[in-house]
Scaffold this motif. Structure first.
Motif, short mmCIF file in Angstrom:
data_model
loop_
_atom_site.label_atom_id
_atom_site.label_comp_id
_atom_site.label_asym_id
_atom_site.label_seq_id
_atom_site.Cartn_x
_atom_site.Cartn_y
_atom_site.Cartn_z
N PRO A 1 -14.20 -27.50 -56.25
CA PRO A 1 -13.21 -28.46 -55.77
C PRO A 1 -13.43 -29.85 -56.35
O PRO A 1 -14.58 -30.26 -56.57
CB PRO A 1 -13.41 -28.45 -54.25
N ALA A 2 -12.35 -30.57 -56.58
CA ALA A 2 -12.43 -31.88 -57.21
C ALA A 2 -13.34 -32.84 -56.43
O ALA A 2 -14.07 -33.64 -57.02
CB ALA A 2 -11.03 -32.48 -57.35
N ALA A 3 -13.30 -32.75 -55.11
CA ALA A 3 -14.15 -33.63 -54.30
C ALA A 3 -15.62 -33.38 -54.58
O ALA A 3 -16.43 -34.32 -54.64
CB ALA A 3 -13.85 -33.42 -52.82
N ASN A 4 -15.99 -32.11 -54.75
CA ASN A 4 -17.38 -31.78 -55.07
C ASN A 4 -17.77 -32.34 -56.43
O ASN A 4 -18.86 -32.89 -56.61
CB ASN A 4 -17.60 -30.27 -55.07
N VAL A 5 -16.89 -32.18 -57.42
CA VAL A 5 -17.18 -32.67 -58.77
C VAL A 5 -17.45 -34.18 -58.74
O VAL A 5 -18.45 -34.66 -59.29
CB VAL A 5 -16.03 -32.35 -59.74
N ALA A 6 -16.57 -34.91 -58.09
CA ALA A 6 -16.71 -36.37 -58.04
C ALA A 6 -18.00 -36.79 -57.34
O ALA A 6 -18.72 -37.68 -57.81
CB ALA A 6 -15.50 -36.98 -57.34
N ALA A 7 -18.31 -36.15 -56.22
CA ALA A 7 -19.50 -36.52 -55.46
C ALA A 7 -20.77 -36.17 -56.23
O ALA A 7 -21.75 -36.93 -56.22
CB ALA A 7 -19.49 -35.82 -54.10
N ILE A 8 -20.78 -35.01 -56.87
CA ILE A 8 -21.97 -34.60 -57.64
C ILE A 8 -22.19 -35.56 -58.81
O ILE A 8 -23.32 -35.99 -59.07
CB ILE A 8 -21.82 -33.15 -58.12
N LYS A 9 -21.14 -35.91 -59.52
CA LYS A 9 -21.29 -36.84 -60.64
C LYS A 9 -21.80 -38.19 -60.15
O LYS A 9 -22.64 -38.82 -60.80
CB LYS A 9 -19.96 -36.99 -61.37
N ALA A 10 -21.32 -38.63 -58.99
CA ALA A 10 -21.79 -39.90 -58.44
C ALA A 10 -23.26 -39.82 -58.06
O ALA A 10 -24.03 -40.77 -58.29
CB ALA A 10 -20.94 -40.28 -57.22
N ALA A 11 -23.68 -38.70 -57.47
CA ALA A 11 -25.08 -38.53 -57.09
C ALA A 11 -25.99 -38.49 -58.31
O ALA A 11 -27.05 -39.12 -58.34
CB ALA A 11 -25.23 -37.26 -56.26
N VAL A 12 -25.58 -37.75 -59.33
CA VAL A 12 -26.37 -37.65 -60.56
C VAL A 12 -26.49 -39.02 -61.21
O VAL A 12 -27.55 -39.40 -61.73
CB VAL A 12 -25.75 -36.62 -61.53
N ALA A 13 -25.42 -39.80 -61.18
CA ALA A 13 -25.45 -41.16 -61.74
C ALA A 13 -26.46 -42.04 -61.02
O ALA A 13 -26.97 -43.01 -61.60
CB ALA A 13 -24.06 -41.77 -61.69
N GLN A 14 -26.75 -41.71 -59.77
CA GLN A 14 -27.75 -42.45 -59.00
C GLN A 14 -29.16 -41.91 -59.19
O GLN A 14 -30.10 -42.38 -58.56
CB GLN A 14 -27.40 -42.42 -57.51
N GLY A 15 -29.31 -40.90 -60.06
CA GLY A 15 -30.64 -40.35 -60.33
C GLY A 15 -31.01 -39.14 -59.51
O GLY A 15 -32.16 -38.67 -59.56
N ILE A 16 -30.07 -38.58 -58.76
CA ILE A 16 -30.31 -37.37 -57.97
C ILE A 16 -30.22 -36.15 -58.88
O ILE A 16 -29.31 -36.05 -59.71
CB ILE A 16 -29.29 -37.25 -56.83
N TYR A 17 -31.16 -35.23 -58.72
CA TYR A 17 -31.06 -33.94 -59.42
C TYR A 17 -30.11 -33.04 -58.63
O TYR A 17 -30.31 -32.84 -57.43
CB TYR A 17 -32.43 -33.26 -59.51
N PHE A 18 -29.10 -32.49 -59.30
CA PHE A 18 -28.24 -31.49 -58.68
C PHE A 18 -28.50 -30.17 -59.39
O PHE A 18 -28.23 -30.03 -60.59
CB PHE A 18 -26.76 -31.85 -58.77
#
Length: 272
Positions: free
Chosen positions: A22-39
């Motif tokens: 889902p688009a919401a998941n994509v956006a949130a994951i990209k935002a988290a990874v940009a903050q240095g979170i490993y997904f």
């Protein structure tokens, strides 16, 4: 707690019923990874089937990004799909399980590190796999002799009825001396791994490589094979469509299901 890594099941968790993120998941994951979170996708499937999902998330072929496959049977770095760790089963154990499944007429999947072989495949199974698994080899071989000498990571049976899956787990646990990790997934499979392979052990092992403590990890899932990671990490999450026994051990249950962006809900609440 500042979480540093999120390990996440794919089918019925990250993916919607149309087998997409889902688009919401994509956006949130990209935002988290940009903050240095490993997904980290943590799936029962092969890492090779996750490549389209990684591309969608901007993680395909990236250094220092990872996938856990085969219910913890392999840890893989996305860059060049480098295998970092495997937990295989002895050939004799997989051979005995194969003979059991064949005698019962089940559709059988056998996974090596890089290949999936399927026996007795049905139209129902082809429909389920299409869009999730991009390639497999249909086999008519009566035994596993052609795989002797290879690392055999996982064997699973398509068993449609839950009562039959439960009875089979009890039968195998009672009659096999070799310790097995026996789990269920997607309300259709019974899965057999080495006892050293589960999603939780692999998440902890990857965290150790990255100097991330178990308490700094979030795990998100929906079914039996997700229980080890949900139990062993700092925050264990069941999506709203998860099985009741998963919800009972989870620290948090999402209000949204896999079709509504449940993973985004978790990231927004606990990471972003």
């Amino acid at each position: 707690m500042a979480y540093k890594m999120v390990v996440c099941d794919l089918d019925e968790t990250l993916l919607n019923d149309q087998k997409q993120i889902p688009a919401a998941n994509v956006a949130a994951i990209k935002a988290a990874v940009a903050q240095g979170i490993y997904f980290v996708p943590n799936t029962g499937r092969s890492y090779l089937t996750v490549q389209d999902n990684l591309q969608t998330l901007g993680l395909e072929q990236h250094k220092n990004e990872y996938v856990i496959s085969y219910n913890g049977g392999a840890i893989v770095e996305n860059f060049h799909n480098q295998i970092l760790q495997t937990r295989a089963m002895p050939f004799s154990v997989v051979e005995n399980l194969f003979e059991l499944g064949a005698a019962k007429g089940y559709c059988i999947h056998v996974y090596t590190v890089n290949q999936l072989y399927i026996w007795n495949i049905s139209a129902n199974e082809i429909d389920y796999l299409t869009g999730r698994v991009n390639s497999w080899h249909e086999s008519n071989e009566p035994n596993l002799d052609f795989l002797r000498g290879q690392e055999l990571i996982k064997i699973i049976f398509f068993v449609p009825q839950e009562a039959d899956r439960l009875a089979l787990r009890q039968q195998v646990a009672a009659t096999y001396d070799y310790p097995l990790n026996i789990s269920f997934s997607s309300d259709r499979y019974i899965e057999f791994n080495s006892v050293e392979a589960d999603k939780g052990q692999a998440a902890i092992a990857l965290g150790r490589r990255l100097e991330i403590k178990p308490a700094e990890i979030i795990a998100i899932g929906d079914n039996s094979n997700d229980l080890p990671m949900i139990r062993q990490v700092g925050l264990g999450v069941s999506v709203a469509n998860g099985r009741q026994f998963v919800k009972e051990v989870a620290d948090y249950i999402t209000t949204t299901n896999n079709n509504q962006g449940a993973v985004a809900e978790v990231l927004q609440k606990f990471v972003l």
